[in-house]
Design a protein around this motif. Structure first.
Motif, short mmCIF file in Angstrom:
data_model
loop_
_atom_site.label_atom_id
_atom_site.label_comp_id
_atom_site.label_asym_id
_atom_site.label_seq_id
_atom_site.Cartn_x
_atom_site.Cartn_y
_atom_site.Cartn_z
N SER A 42 0.86 -1.12 -0.11
CA SER A 42 -0.02 -0.12 0.01
C SER A 42 0.77 1.16 -0.11
N ILE A 43 1.80 1.36 0.92
CA ILE A 43 2.64 2.67 0.78
C ILE A 43 3.58 2.75 -0.37
N LEU A 44 4.02 1.59 -1.00
CA LEU A 44 4.69 1.87 -2.27
C LEU A 44 3.83 2.00 -3.56
N CYS A 45 2.61 1.61 -3.44
CA CYS A 45 1.82 1.62 -4.59
C CYS A 45 0.69 2.24 -4.77
N SER A 46 0.16 2.98 -3.74
CA SER A 46 -1.16 3.56 -3.72
C SER A 46 -1.14 5.09 -3.19
N ARG A 47 0.20 5.87 -3.29
CA ARG A 47 0.09 7.17 -2.93
C ARG A 47 -0.51 8.06 -3.70
N ALA A 48 -0.93 9.37 -3.38
CA ALA A 48 -1.58 10.25 -4.11
C ALA A 48 -0.78 10.81 -5.27
N PRO A 49 -1.27 11.05 -6.36
CA PRO A 49 -0.42 11.74 -7.42
C PRO A 49 0.67 12.82 -6.79
N GLY A 50 1.86 12.61 -7.01
CA GLY A 50 2.77 13.42 -6.84
C GLY A 50 3.44 13.21 -5.23
N MET A 51 3.07 12.17 -4.88
CA MET A 51 3.68 11.99 -3.40
C MET A 51 4.94 11.05 -3.70
N SER A 52 6.13 11.44 -3.86
CA SER A 52 7.22 10.74 -4.03
C SER A 52 7.38 10.15 -2.74
#
Lengths: 840, 108
Positions: A196-206
């Motif tokens: 989840s942390i690696l694959c589903s962050r909001a757009p732009g959240m590097s």
């Protein structure tokens, strides 16, 4: 990799499993009534973890008070020694396995999607399944009281005390079977958190724009994935010894009791950091809010967390300094144990430096943050003391160690946890808890804790050993124990007042309003009385503190914000999938709707485990079948891949459930394989350890049959080839050919497993522990080969019935990765057998 | 940024490999099988540590250069993390050699 261009072929027009009669809010609404048990929402599951974990905390707390009552005065007869042993064992067991880990999972499951801008975790069903496993496992452990068979061998279940010879009856079995079932929740949570942390962050959240807490949770998840398997393997070996008489830890047959300690502490020491890191994550989240400045030294903190995650695996033997390890080993582990103070110190300095950046608001959560700093640093300092071998030998198994571990664990997790409950309470109830009562809670807890546990340093230094049910008077322990007991009850009064405050605020607490603490992270974007969904549209993120630096987020109705996936054309639950590093949107992740399969699967496993405990093996088979039906139904669903949809981000079209290595499912499989290889390495370690420490028994063990071992080695290669070929054919939409190759893969896996087992037919596992470990390796690898075969036949069947369309090859892609990992494990085991044969 | 993430992880991975090697050597040399003499054990651990230490030192120097390079705000955070990770790992690798620095045999 599938060709997934925006104008590529579309596998379907109308999404499978869509609910066209429902609008967006209806799709995300929780099922009513009893159907809520089928809910897979992270908010529901997270709250379940938190509530259940807190109940276990209260139970374990009451047990602690019983311990303190018994030790309040010398020569006390309040509890007899057997009951006392049960009480302190269950206190430790529940606190470590059924409270601390599940609570951190609860916070992670609840908070991660909200903080990274996702609508849910990427594997919601896995979260629900893990919760039910934890619940059933906890009930099994706790039910031992009802059967008057509560475990009494300490929370670490040392052998030989916990073997059948010295612990008759079922008490140790309750522990081993219940805890193993509950641990399933931990490893499933690890997979879910990583993906989840690696694959589903909001757009732009590097990665560098993630809230710092996400780094903590990410590293914690990796640590769980690597740290829990040694205990799982140890528990299975010990239960096998108790149930089947296999001599893994029996010194007379070439076993070694210290092997259990190694496996246990390979888990047990990282466990301390697994518990501490989420506590630090909570602190690192709350501290900047009340200081009003970003965390000092984000990069330093990231480095500290990553290095701590690694270094914490090099400390396990400092729990074994008194077992007669070679002095060189003691020096190695002493050095590593001292070394871990450096990354810990870096984090503490980041926190202290953040405190100096502004004038902190002394709210209730901030009190708990300061309490954390005070208590945990003291615990850390005594940790450095016990890392020194000479001091450790003096303090070993004394109350000094009890004081140290409680300072670390209560300071490192319980105080941040209470701060977090005050901080995020508005999220759960929409109301603020009382500042006045909260400060009373804090000071009672802080004062009571220090009174109770600081005294234990002194009792320990005066020579009082752990785990004694009573002590003679007049040797300098009486007053200190009395003070510790008084302190424990003051601490308990603080916790009781918290409960009063919690129920009180649900009725009369002031409404929280929007972002009541002035926080910077996304979980406060919406008003706290939230709708069923997390984000109506998923906003673009440009800052690490979005609510401080992006004014468009805090002005107006958050539901009207521009962002991704506002449109809901397929009437499905979905969220944005991102590139793991840059955070750029790369896919639309379809999420499951409420389903009963997680509950059915977990129930089946619980039946299997409970029937094993009762030695009623036909019920075991029934449980296994129920679990298999649940898992098969779970997996048997139409694929969502093979289409592209408008993401709502400036006309950007994205594939649904992308089929390549950036897929969340691929990350899930990779996480599973990480756990699998840690399990495999644990068995390998057991074999090497016994080969090294029990050379006579190991050398006397019959050697594997080389011809069959060669057969398994070749079979592993064939299995890997079949898996690659099946995936290759599926990607090219040659589904008939792929189905045949799937069948070949399944047969190859089964034949390979049979060959590996045949290679050990001449080795009697009841004669030596080394032989038993060889068989444990075979059973383990064969289990993976059987899963490979089942999955391959499953994939073939789906193709045969026309359930697969072009572009829907994720199952093949994932199976290929899994099968190749199973092949590597098989090849490793076969090679080890061949080397052993050559050595004889 | 992918490279920077890798640079955060590689020093501690090196530490882990070094730790496992030293642990395996001590276990093999000091266990009942006595796979090597104490002197050979000390020499081997020293050589392994020297090699790992040089690589870790190179990581530190490379990370230091990268920090001074042309990076945006977000990349600086990871560059700092990579540098700290390298420094901590270098010290930790040297700590792993503590047994041979302090002891001349398995029993002290």
């Amino acid at each position: 990799m599938t060709d997934m261009t925006p104008n590529g072929p579309q596998a379907y027009d109308v999404a499978p499993k869509g609910e066209p009669d429902k609008d967006f809010e209806g799709i995300w609404a929780q099922p009513p009534g009893l159907k809520v048990l089928s809910s897979v929402s992270h908010r529901v599951v997270g709250k379940r973890f938190l509530v259940t974990g807190f109940i276990f905390f209260l139970i374990a707390g009451v047990l602690a008070l019983l311990v303190r009552l018994q030790l309040m005065v010398p020569e006390n007869t309040f509890l007899d020694s057997e009951t006392y042993n049960q009480v302190f064992t269950m206190h430790g067991t529940i606190m470590m396995f059924l409270f601390a880990i599940p609570m951190l999972e609860g916070f992670a499951v609840y908070l991660i999607p909200l903080m990274i801008g996702a609508r849910d975790l990427v594997f919601p069903r896995l979260g629900a399944f893990g919760y039910y496993c934890y619940l059933f496992g906890g009930i099994i452990v706790l039910s031992s009281f009802i059967f008057d068979a509560a475990p009494a061998g300490g929370w670490f279940m040392y052998v030989p005390l916990s073997t059948s010879q010295y612990t008759e009856g079922l008490s140790a079995d309750f522990w081993l079977i219940g805890i193993t079932l509950a641990e399933i929740a931990s490893v499933t949570a690890a997979v879910e958190i990583i993906a989840s942390i690696l694959c589903s962050r909001a757009p732009g959240m590097s990665l560098t724009k993630m809230p710092i807490a996400m780094w903590y949770f990410l590293i914690t998840a990796f640590m769980i994935a690597v740290g829990f398997p040694p205990l799982i393997i140890g528990s299975i070996l010990l239960e096998s010894e108790r149930l089947l008489g296999l001599p893994f830890f029996d010194h007379t047959l070439g076993g070694d009791p210290l092997l259990w300690q190694h496996l246990f502490w390979l888990f047990g020491h990282p466990e301390v950091y697994i518990i501490f890191l989420p506590g630090a994550a909570i602190v690192a989240t709350m501290l900047p809010v009340f200081v009003g400045k970003p965390l000092f030294g984000y990069g330093f903190a990231v480095a500290a967390v990553v290095t701590m995650g690694f270094l914490s695996f090099g400390l396990w033997a400092h729990h074994m300094f008194a077992t007669g390890l070679p002095n060189m080993s003691l020096a190695l582990f002493s050095a590593a144990s001292t070394m871990v103070a450096i990354p810990t110190g870096v984090q503490m300095f980041c926190f202290i430096a953040t405190l100096t950046l502004g004038k902190p608001r002394l709210t209730v959560p901030m009190h708990f943050v300061l309490g954390f700093l005070f208590i945990f640093i003291l615990g850390g300092l005594t940790g450095v003391m016990v890392a020194a071998v000479p001091f450790n030998l003096q303090a070993h198994d004394s109350y000094f160690v009890v004081a140290h571990l409680h300072y670390v664990l209560i300071g490192g997790f319980v105080f941040p946890m209470f701060g977090a409950l005050y901080y995020w309470a508005p999220h759960f109830t929409g109301r603020m808890m009382s500042e006045t009562l909260g400060k009373w809670v804090f000071w009672l807890m802080f004062g009571g804790f220090n009174l109770a546990f600081f005294m234990m340093h002194l009792t320990g230094l005066r020579g009082m050993p752990r785990r004694v049910s009573t002590y003679p008077e007049g040797i300098g322990w009486d007053r200190l124990n009395m003070l510790s007991t008084i302190g424990a009850f003051i601490l308990a009064a603080g916790i009781a007042l918290f409960i009063v405050d919690f129920f009180r605020h649900r009725r009369v607490g002031p409404p929280a309003g929007r972002n009541p603490w002035g926080a910077a992270t996304l979980e406060w974007l919406y008003p706290v009385v939230t709708p069923g969904y997390n984000f109506r549209a998923i906003p673009q993120i440009r800052s690490r503190e979005p609510l401080w630096d992006q004014p468009e987020l805090t002005q107006g109705d958050p539901a009207m914000l521009r962002g991704a996936l506002r449109a809901c054309p397929d009437h499905r639950r979905e969220t944005i999938g991102c590139d793991p590093v840059s955070g750029a949107p790369i896919q639309i992740v379809r999420l499951p709707h409420p389903t009963w399969f997680p509950l059915i699967s977990a129930f089946g496993l619980a039946v299997l485990f409970t029937a094993t405990l009762a030695s009623v093996y036909w019920i075991c088979a029934v449980g296994a079948v129920i679990a298999l039906i649940g898992l098969t139904g779970w997996a048997w669903e139409p694929s969502d891949s093979g289409v592209t949809r408008d993401s709502g981000l400036d006309g950007l079209r994205l594939p649904v459930n992308i089929v390549d290595r950036r897929s969340h499912l691929y990350h899930g499989v990779a996480g599973t394989l990480l756990i699998s290889f840690a399990l495999y390495a644990s068995i390998l370690f057991a074999g090497l350890y016994l080969w090294n420490t029990q050379p006579q028994a190991a050398d006397a063990t019959a050697r594997p049959d080389a011809i069959y071992a060669w057969g398994a080695l070749i079979g592993a290669a064939v299995t890997a080839l079949f898996s690659a070929a099946a995936n290759h054919s599926a990607v090219r939409a040659r589904f008939g050919q792929a189905a045949i190759l799937d069948c070949g893969l399944g047969l190859s896996a089964l034949i390979t497993g049979a060959a590996l087992a045949a290679s050990l037919l001449g080795v009697d596992p009841w004669v030596t522990a080394f032989g038993a470990v060889g068989w444990a390796m075979v059973v383990f690898v064969c289990a993976y080969l059987v899963v490979t075969a089942y999955w391959a036949f499953f994939n073939a069947l789906r193709k045969a019935v026309g359930a697969v369309r072009p572009g829907q090859t994720l199952p093949d892609f994932l199976l290929a990765s899994f099968a190749q990992a199973a092949a590597v494990m098989t090849a490793g085991a076969a090679a080890a057998f061949l080397v052993l044969g050559a050595l004889s | 940024m992918n490279t920077l993430v890798f640079h955060v992880a590689r020093p501690v991975t090196l530490w882990a490999l070094h730790f496992i090697t030293v642990y395996a050597l001590i276990s093999g040399g000091c266990g009942p099988r006595a796979l090597m003499t104490p002197d050979m054990l000390r020499v081997t651990i020293s050589l392994v540590t020297l090699g790992a230490g040089i690589i870790a030192l190179w990581f530190v120097i490379a990370a230091q250069r990268r920090r001074r390079g042309d990076l945006n705000d977000m990349e600086i955070a990871l560059a700092n993390a990579a540098w700290w990770s390298a420094v901590i790992s270098l010290v930790a690798i040297l700590f792993n050699a503590m047994p041979v620095a302090l002891l001349t045999s398995c029993t002290g």
